[in-house]
Design a protein around this motif. Structure first.
Motif, PDB file in Angstrom:
ATOM      1  N   TYR A  62      -3.897   1.445  38.759  1.00  0.00           N
ATOM      2  CA  TYR A  62      -3.297   0.317  39.464  1.00  0.00           C
ATOM      3  C   TYR A  62      -4.344  -0.515  40.192  1.00  0.00           C
ATOM      4  O   TYR A  62      -4.002  -1.495  40.856  1.00  0.00           O
ATOM      5  N   ASP A  63      -5.623  -0.131  40.073  1.00  0.00           N
ATOM      6  CA  ASP A  63      -6.688  -0.931  40.669  1.00  0.00           C
ATOM      7  C   ASP A  63      -7.992  -0.666  39.932  1.00  0.00           C
ATOM      8  O   ASP A  63      -8.059   0.189  39.040  1.00  0.00           O
ATOM      9  N   CYS A  64      -9.026  -1.402  40.320  1.00  0.00           N
ATOM     10  CA  CYS A  64     -10.309  -1.308  39.633  1.00  0.00           C
ATOM     11  C   CYS A  64     -10.982   0.044  39.858  1.00  0.00           C
ATOM     12  O   CYS A  64     -11.630   0.585  38.953  1.00  0.00           O
ATOM     13  N   THR A 114      -2.355  -0.157  32.821  1.00  0.00           N
ATOM     14  CA  THR A 114      -1.901  -0.424  34.181  1.00  0.00           C
ATOM     15  C   THR A 114      -0.454   0.015  34.346  1.00  0.00           C
ATOM     16  O   THR A 114       0.342  -0.025  33.420  1.00  0.00           O
ATOM     17  N   ILE A 120       0.966  -0.937  40.809  1.00  0.00           N
ATOM     18  CA  ILE A 120       0.498  -2.220  41.330  1.00  0.00           C
ATOM     19  C   ILE A 120       1.457  -2.738  42.395  1.00  0.00           C
ATOM     20  O   ILE A 120       1.036  -3.263  43.433  1.00  0.00           O
ATOM     21  N   THR A 149      -0.175  -3.151  46.051  1.00  0.00           N
ATOM     22  CA  THR A 149      -0.454  -4.527  46.472  1.00  0.00           C
ATOM     23  C   THR A 149       0.639  -5.111  47.367  1.00  0.00           C
ATOM     24  O   THR A 149       0.365  -5.986  48.190  1.00  0.00           O
ATOM     25  N   GLU A 191       0.829 -12.705  40.216  1.00  0.00           N
ATOM     26  CA  GLU A 191       0.287 -11.516  40.880  1.00  0.00           C
ATOM     27  C   GLU A 191      -0.099 -10.437  39.879  1.00  0.00           C
ATOM     28  O   GLU A 191      -1.166  -9.815  39.988  1.00  0.00           O
ATOM     29  N   TYR A 213      -3.209 -11.543  37.800  1.00  0.00           N
ATOM     30  CA  TYR A 213      -4.413 -11.475  38.636  1.00  0.00           C
ATOM     31  C   TYR A 213      -4.904 -10.037  38.725  1.00  0.00           C
ATOM     32  O   TYR A 213      -6.098  -9.759  38.552  1.00  0.00           O
ATOM     33  N   SER A 214      -3.988  -9.113  38.983  1.00  0.00           N
ATOM     34  CA  SER A 214      -4.370  -7.703  39.131  1.00  0.00           C
ATOM     35  C   SER A 214      -4.933  -7.131  37.840  1.00  0.00           C
ATOM     36  O   SER A 214      -6.003  -6.517  37.828  1.00  0.00           O
ATOM     37  N   ARG A 221      -8.435  -8.524  36.851  1.00  0.00           N
ATOM     38  CA  ARG A 221      -9.533  -7.917  37.601  1.00  0.00           C
ATOM     39  C   ARG A 221      -9.852  -6.524  37.070  1.00  0.00           C
ATOM     40  O   ARG A 221     -11.023  -6.138  36.954  1.00  0.00           O
TER      41      ARG A 221
END
Length: 289
Positions: free
Chosen positions: A23-25, A41, A46, A50, A63, A66-67, A70
């Motif tokens: 859910y993130d980098c 993902t 997320i 977020t 949104e 964008y996530s 990245r």
């Protein structure tokens, strides 16, 4: 080779593909470091990380893109993105897919729930008509052009309409051009077998949510049944939530982190983030004194 082409090569192999949800980098980089050849993902993750909200359709297309954009940039292995329903009708799906291609995604999930959607293992799901989602899949196929983007059609019809309806939808979505089929939340091993039997020549997704509706059988068993991909979308999120909560509870009660176990060292974290390489690059472009 593009990320989509890499994913297609993995799909052509005989082995089942085990894909962790991120859910993130940071999570994506850790998954790649652990040796996973593709990651995906989790919209659930997320939304939680977020927005601090459940997977109830609160995330907008902007949104989400964008996530996932990245995350895709932070790794070199292919990324499959959960893009919910495509955020509207067929025209909206085409816009979403074109953005996905530009972001370098390897594959996307498009589901047939009504908007606002819900997590596939929540109660109260509703689905659009078979014809509407088949049209959205056709629109996605057209919009991806020659990019090779892998389109995974997901149906959530098992809960509201039953397994036979879900299988019928799967056939329609594959006929519309989807590359992979994802029948969400079958409720027994017998249902998993029925799905596999209905689609002997189609790459199939199994989705293992700990505590969810689908039996938590092994990857080897799923491959034997005929599944090609197994997602573990929430495992890391649940593990991180447990560890972070324990960390905060420890700090609150002890007032110190001096004896907190299992922390990654500051040096190792810098290595993961590529700090030594950035320092070298910075030196190359530094002004002479």
């Amino acid at each position: 080779m593009s990320a989509a082409q890499k994913l297609r090569e993995l799909l052509a192999r005989p082995e089942i593909i085990v894909i962790p949800g991120v859910y993130d980098c940071l999570g994506a980089k850790l998954a790649q470091q652990s040796g996973f050849e593709v990651v995906a993902t989790s919209g659930f993750g997320i939304a939680a990380s977020t927005l601090g909200l459940p997977d109830y359709g609160f995330l907008t297309a902007t949104e989400m893109l964008y996530s996932v954009g990245r995350i895709a940039q932070s790794i070199t292995v292919p990324l499959i993105a959960d893009l919910d329903t495509g955020y509207g009708n067929a025209l909206n799906v085409m816009r979403t897919i074109k953005d996905a291609v530009q972001l370098g995604l390897a594959g996307v999930l498009l589901e047939d729930q009504e908007w606002p959607k819900k997590c596939g293992h929540f109660e109260g799901k509703r689905v659009v008509s078979l014809e509407e989602h088949a049209g959205k899949i056709r629109a996605a196929v057209e919009a991806r052009g020659d990019s090779g983007l892998v389109i995974i059609a997901r149906t959530d019809a098992r809960a509201p309409l039953g397994l036979e309806a879900a299988i019928a939808r799967g056939r329609a979505y594959i006929a519309a051009g989807a590359d992979v089929l994802f029948v969400e939340a079958p409720q027994s091993v017998e249902e998993l077998k029925a799905i596999a039997s209905a689609f002997p020549d189609v790459p199939l997704v199994a989705n293992i949510v700990e505590g969810g509706k689908t039996p938590e059988i092994s990857t080897a068993q799923l491959q034997q049944l005929g599944f090609k991909i197994v997602f573990f979308p929430l495992t890391a999120l649940m593990a991180v939530t447990h560890v972070m909560n324990a960390c905060f509870q420890h700090l609150k009660t002890q007032g110190t982190t001096a004896n907190l176990p299992d922390l990654v060292t500051f040096k190792d974290f810098q290595e993961l983030m590529g700090v030594p390489e950035f320092l070298q690059t910075e030196k190359r472009f530094a002004a002479e004194k």
